[in-house]
Design an enzyme around this catalytic site. Structure first.
Site: not given
Length: 473
Positions: A63, A294, A60
């Site tokens: 991102k 997230s 993640s």
């Protein structure tokens, strides 16, 4: 020269000269691969720089890259728009892939039409899903997690986050029951055995989930006896079918009779009349939710939206990830062409990134954050978002002294962000990529600190020390 400053210089010198023998790495299990970067934002100083050109699953932390591309390509006031239109006796709901659209929002669109006199739809209702094309799940998403909400399909027709709440109860004689709130048009059953801890350990039996394309879920395996129900979150497997059934129910509640059917696809209509629109929150608020919590669905639907707008065609994972690379290269000069990307959330096991490239992204964000305003959207260690309860960040001196995006997949535990000086401003950047992390199971029932926690505690303390050492003396 003050003693603290001399120690700081010694710290920098020691880590720079023996970076490949960085002591905290010894706490990680054998076989782990790591890449670490810690460097000053304003000066040519580096605390650590190891394996920066090797590929790792970014998880993640990707991102951060998606957020930067969205900020560069979309206006700050960008919003997903869901439109209710009419043509003849037929109606169209034009979905935009809004990852935050709720059933109440869809109902409000038809409530507006009802207030304008709509009581009967003589034709059909079309759920227009043409804004996206291709797979709803990226290549490399593991099959065994597709039933849970953090891997909900990234679809044009998205409702309620493509996620339903449920729970499972353990009962007497080894039985269980599963509960799904009746307003959800899904079906769930259980074959799970309720067992003791010893029984579960001896049988090596776990809770398993099977799901089907018609939004049916079957729980199997074992679950330890519990006093309270275990909360569950099921990813909607067929968002279009789910939306069809939810809309039919809401129409009945509104007293709107439908003579035709609720169909999925783009209608053959050249001219329609706009009846009502629903808008999501603006981009900045979406990015804050994406980064702090997230949120995979926001990241992947934004990725497909970037593909649609950049290439002026229906968005997909393929053109979305390529658009991210092109946008960042054109606007920042950072070349990500060699980074294999399959999605924008980091959920795919096929994504690969280097800490060197991530460091470039972080440095660009810091240098241009007066315009981007991205750093404030990231979680703060021990205070909010996904970092609020992270064991290595809950205490001083790390708590409140780091702003970063975490990322985890099976065997990978990552972090990318900024070390703050004593005034709370970013003074350093750091990237932590740890993969092939597979520690042995503890041989004692007593609580044991995980190796990754031991490593991170020392590593983040060093990041904070380094960040403070960069302040003007």
């Amino acid at each position: 020269m003050p003693l603290t400053f001399r120690l700081s210089l010694l710290l920098v010198f020691c880590f720079s000269s023996v970076s490949f023998a960085y002591t905290p790495l010894n706490t990680l299990p054998q076989g782990s691969r790591t890449s670490l970067v810690v460097e000053s934002l304003a000066e040519q100083k580096s605390l650590l720089s190891t394996n920066t050109e090797q590929y790792f699953p970014p998880a993640s932390t990707l991102k951060v890259v998606t957020a930067l591309a969205a900020k560069l390509e979309l206006a700050d006031d960008f919003k997903f728009e869901t439109r209710l239109e009419q043509y003849g006796n037929n109606w169209v709901v034009r979905f935009s892939g809004d990852p935050t659209l709720q059933t109440s929002d869809l109902k409000a669109l038809f409530a507006t039409a009802r207030s304008k006199g709509l009581k009967r739809i003589k034709g059909d209702i079309w759920l227009d899903n043409s804004v996206f094309i291709g797979y709803d799940r990226a290549v490399g998403w593991p099959w065994d997690i597709l039933g849970v909400c953090y891997s909900a399909p990234a679809s044009a027709v998205t409702l309620d986050g493509n996620c339903v709440q449920a729970s499972i109860y353990t009962e007497k004689q080894g039985k269980t029951r599963v509960y799904v709130p009746p307003h959800y048009p899904v079906h769930a059953s259980t074959e799970v055995r309720a067992v003791s801890e010893a029984e579960q350990e001896s049988s090596q039996c776990d809770l398993e989930l099977e799901s089907t394309a018609n939004n049916h879920y079957r729980l199997k395996g074992c679950l330890q006896n519990r006093k309270k129900p275990l909360p569950l979150k099921f990813a909607v497997q067929n968002p279009e079918l789910y939306t069809q059934k939810m809309l039919a129910k809401e129409l009945a509640q509104l007293g709107i009779k439908l003579d035709g059917q609720i169909r999925v696809g783009k209608p053959n209509a050249t001219k329609t009349k706009l009846i009502a629109s629903h808008y999501s929150k603006p981009l900045t608020e979406l990015l804050e939710e994406m980064l702090k919590d997230s949120d995979n669905l926001i990241a992947d639907n934004l990725t497909k939206t970037l593909g649609a707008k950049f290439y002026v065609q229906a968005g997909s994972f393929r053109n979305g990830t390529e658009a991210i690379k092109q946008i960042i290269h054109t606007r920042t000069g950072i070349d990500l062409s060699q980074m294999p990307l399959a999605d924008g959330s980091g959920l795919s096991r096929n994504n690969r990134f280097t800490t060197g490239a991530m460091a470039q992204i972080l440095h660009y964000i810091w240098k241009n954050d007066r315009d981007l305003q991205l750093i404030a959207l990231m979680p703060t260690a021990g205070e909010n978002g996904t970092l609020k309860y992270r064991r290595s960040m809950r205490k001083a001196p790390v708590k409140g002294a780091i702003v970063a995006k975490s990322g985890s997949l099976y065997g990978s535990l990552n972090m990318a962000g900024y070390g703050l000086d004593s005034s709370g401003k970013p003074s350093s950047l750091f990237v932590q990529y740890v993969t092939d992390y597979h520690p042995e199971k503890p041989k004692t029932d007593k609580p044991v600190e995980a190796p990754i926690t031991l490593f991170e505690t020392r590593f983040y303390q060093d990041v904070v020390k380094f960040s403070h050492s960069l302040e003007s003396k």
